[in-house]
Design a protein around this motif. Sequence first.
Motif, mmCIF file in Angstrom:
data_model
loop_
_atom_site.group_PDB
_atom_site.id
_atom_site.type_symbol
_atom_site.label_atom_id
_atom_site.label_comp_id
_atom_site.label_asym_id
_atom_site.label_seq_id
_atom_site.Cartn_x
_atom_site.Cartn_y
_atom_site.Cartn_z
ATOM 1 N N ALA B 225 0.829 -1.204 0.000
ATOM 2 C CA ALA B 225 0.000 0.000 0.000
ATOM 3 C C ALA B 225 0.865 1.256 0.000
ATOM 4 C CB ALA B 225 -0.935 -0.004 1.206
ATOM 5 N N ALA B 226 1.955 1.215 0.774
ATOM 6 C CA ALA B 226 2.815 2.394 0.850
ATOM 7 C C ALA B 226 3.545 2.631 -0.464
ATOM 8 C CB ALA B 226 3.816 2.236 1.985
ATOM 9 N N SER B 227 3.796 1.578 -1.219
ATOM 10 C CA SER B 227 4.587 1.746 -2.439
ATOM 11 C C SER B 227 3.808 2.484 -3.521
ATOM 12 C CB SER B 227 5.050 0.382 -2.955
ATOM 13 O OG SER B 227 3.946 -0.360 -3.366
ATOM 14 N N PHE B 228 2.495 2.657 -3.337
ATOM 15 C CA PHE B 228 1.692 3.389 -4.309
ATOM 16 C C PHE B 228 2.171 4.811 -4.530
ATOM 17 C CE2 PHE B 228 -2.126 0.598 -4.144
ATOM 18 C CZ PHE B 228 -2.190 0.444 -5.513
ATOM 19 N N ALA B 229 2.602 5.423 -3.459
ATOM 20 C CA ALA B 229 2.969 6.832 -3.548
ATOM 21 C C ALA B 229 4.131 7.042 -4.498
ATOM 22 C CB ALA B 229 3.330 7.357 -2.163
ATOM 23 N N MET B 230 4.839 5.947 -4.797
ATOM 24 C CA MET B 230 6.077 6.106 -5.554
ATOM 25 C C MET B 230 5.888 5.790 -7.030
ATOM 26 S SD MET B 230 7.713 4.065 -2.493
ATOM 27 C CE MET B 230 7.185 4.581 -0.880
ATOM 28 N N VAL B 231 4.642 5.545 -7.478
ATOM 29 C CA VAL B 231 4.467 5.189 -8.887
ATOM 30 C C VAL B 231 4.166 6.424 -9.725
ATOM 31 C CG1 VAL B 231 3.816 2.792 -8.553
ATOM 32 C CG2 VAL B 231 2.059 4.540 -8.411
ATOM 33 N N GLY B 232 5.181 7.225 -9.965
ATOM 34 C CA GLY B 232 5.010 8.349 -10.885
ATOM 35 C C GLY B 232 4.438 9.582 -10.219
ATOM 36 N N MET B 233 4.176 10.597 -11.044
ATOM 37 C CA MET B 233 3.792 11.902 -10.546
ATOM 38 C C MET B 233 2.332 11.947 -10.100
ATOM 39 S SD MET B 233 6.344 13.861 -10.543
ATOM 40 C CE MET B 233 5.669 15.517 -10.477
ATOM 41 N N GLU B 234 1.455 11.371 -10.926
ATOM 42 C CA GLU B 234 0.028 11.439 -10.648
ATOM 43 C C GLU B 234 -0.309 10.475 -9.522
ATOM 44 O OE1 GLU B 234 -3.143 13.627 -11.400
ATOM 45 O OE2 GLU B 234 -1.414 13.683 -12.756
ATOM 46 N N ILE B 235 -0.767 10.989 -8.379
ATOM 47 C CA ILE B 235 -1.091 10.092 -7.271
ATOM 48 C C ILE B 235 -2.450 9.440 -7.545
ATOM 49 C CG2 ILE B 235 -1.548 9.931 -4.807
ATOM 50 C CD1 ILE B 235 0.300 12.277 -4.404
ATOM 51 N N PRO B 236 -2.487 8.113 -7.639
ATOM 52 C CA PRO B 236 -3.752 7.420 -7.938
ATOM 53 C C PRO B 236 -4.629 7.337 -6.699
ATOM 54 C CG PRO B 236 -1.982 5.820 -7.716
ATOM 55 C CD PRO B 236 -1.375 7.163 -7.444
ATOM 56 N N TRP B 237 -5.326 8.437 -6.364
ATOM 57 C CA TRP B 237 -6.032 8.508 -5.080
ATOM 58 C C TRP B 237 -7.106 7.447 -4.918
ATOM 59 C CZ3 TRP B 237 -4.254 10.016 -0.848
ATOM 60 C CH2 TRP B 237 -3.374 11.104 -0.781
ATOM 61 N N GLY B 238 -7.792 7.130 -6.017
ATOM 62 C CA GLY B 238 -8.847 6.118 -5.916
ATOM 63 C C GLY B 238 -8.287 4.789 -5.470
ATOM 64 N N LEU B 239 -7.177 4.377 -6.135
ATOM 65 C CA LEU B 239 -6.552 3.102 -5.784
ATOM 66 C C LEU B 239 -6.007 3.139 -4.360
ATOM 67 C CD1 LEU B 239 -4.560 2.210 -9.034
ATOM 68 C CD2 LEU B 239 -6.797 1.412 -8.280
#
Lengths: 290, 272
Positions: B225-239
């Motif tokens: 879950a924490a690694s989501f923040a690191m996938v590119g510029m656009e933060i996928p808030w829904g996911l």
Amino acid sequence: MTRRQVFFLFLLPAVLVLLMVSIFPLIEAVNLSLHNRVLRYPTARFIGLQNFSKLAGDRRFWNSLKISFIWEGVTVSGSLLLGIALALALYKKMGDKLKAVLTLALILPVVLPRVSAAYVWRLMYSPVLGVFNYFLGWVGIGPVEFLSNRHLALFSVAIIDIWQWGLLLAVLILNLLESLPEEPTEAALIDGVGPWQLHRYITLPMVVPQIVSLTFVKMVESLRSFDLIYVLTKGGPGISTETLDLYAYQAGIGISGRISYASCISLLMLIATVAFMTAIWKVYKKWSFA
Amino acid sequence: MVFRLKKILLYVVIAIIFLIAIFPIYWTAIGSFKFVRDIVTPVPKFIFTPTLTNYIDVLKIADIRGSLLNSIIVVTGASLLGFILGVPAAYVFARFSFKHKDDLQFWVLSLRMMPPVAVVIPFISIWLGLGLFDTYISLIVTYLLISLPIVIWLSIDSFKNVPVECEEAAMVEGCSYFRVFYRVALPIAGPTLIGGLLFSFILVWNEFFLAFVLTSQKMTMPVAAASFAMVGMEIPWGLICASICLLSIPPLILASVFSKFLQSYFLPKISE
């Protein structure tokens, strides 16, 4: 089976396992700190205390020490004050049902995984879509960069920690106060003492030992701040939220893999923890809680 | 009149405290049911068309599904093993008296408080050296450092609440010490012992730092879950909202168990 056999059969496995998972890492930590091990290379050389002397001249280390001190001060005093204030405000004001519901609500934040707590607040802190900036916009402030302003970031993160722990402490302290013997408070109330004086001179003094020990527990817990800070700011902007454990992580694993150097920092944190724990133990022994 | 005003004021205060505790969680929870266009708005939206897309999308991600499985295996393993080892030890702490018992008891508790960074750095080197880095075994053993002390600590109280008379009666009937433990003490203390097990389950399930450093293939749910923040510029808030909710549901469901153990966990009584 004799009583003696039961004693050893029951106790030894657990104690041996605990010894293994605590002594080996401790020995390895000391061992690492005396070498110059880097994760990429399999071999290392014994260098004595050189790591520690390097640490003494490391400005980033001193910065992280300072940040850790601020973090400890803000989160410990913040959550303690919030806990006491809420406990006093709610003291004997609620029926059993309402109290049960509120208690459950107040412990939800601390039951939440810290990673979740971090994202929950990140969503609200956002300068573009966050609720906080929306409301600040009403009074003509903002948008405030809660997490990327280096003067604000540490406090924005600390608020989350206080949200989690302050509310929990409120529940604990409220239970302590309400389970005190009735006679002294009743006597005082008959004498016409106001609520402020009642708590100042009668109820709070009776729970001082428990509050002192909760303070130490919170001090130890505050040393374990990595997850919250890492998920929110990664120690940034710059190194303005880099506490000791974040720096140890960055030095030992994240950037350079100087695991020996990181081990020195972690040993210092261990010493601090042991000091706090010893203090807790002293408190327990002095006032064994009835 | 003054009395009524005071009463109203009190309820307002209680409502505010309630909102402070709940609103942040509520906001993320409803976020997980929003289309991204309803999350990314300058004006917060309370009324929206609900959707399950975020959950469907998040479960399509292999890392998330894998981490869910890893978490279940590792957390169950660590708490069950902690339970099997810890409960008998707790019985000894509750029923036997021996030299330095209170010191040993406190040492057990203090292990739970070790700063994770001081544990994790040597463990990297140990697990690499043993060739066990990034395996279920290594993570479960590391987590015993959390689950075992918790189980011991919380189970001591459960056994103390078993009336000594019951055990003595069984003894008079000719039961051996071992039989007294598993035919008398264990069943009576049972329900609260399970509570302790669930408590350690929550703490290990929530743990991030150790898993973050000690795994890559075998990462657990908080790490994924924490690694989501690191996938590119656009933060996928829904996911993010959906994965955070998945991660948070088990501990939130067990919150009432947690509330029963608060006092004995944070303000433990040291016996004798």
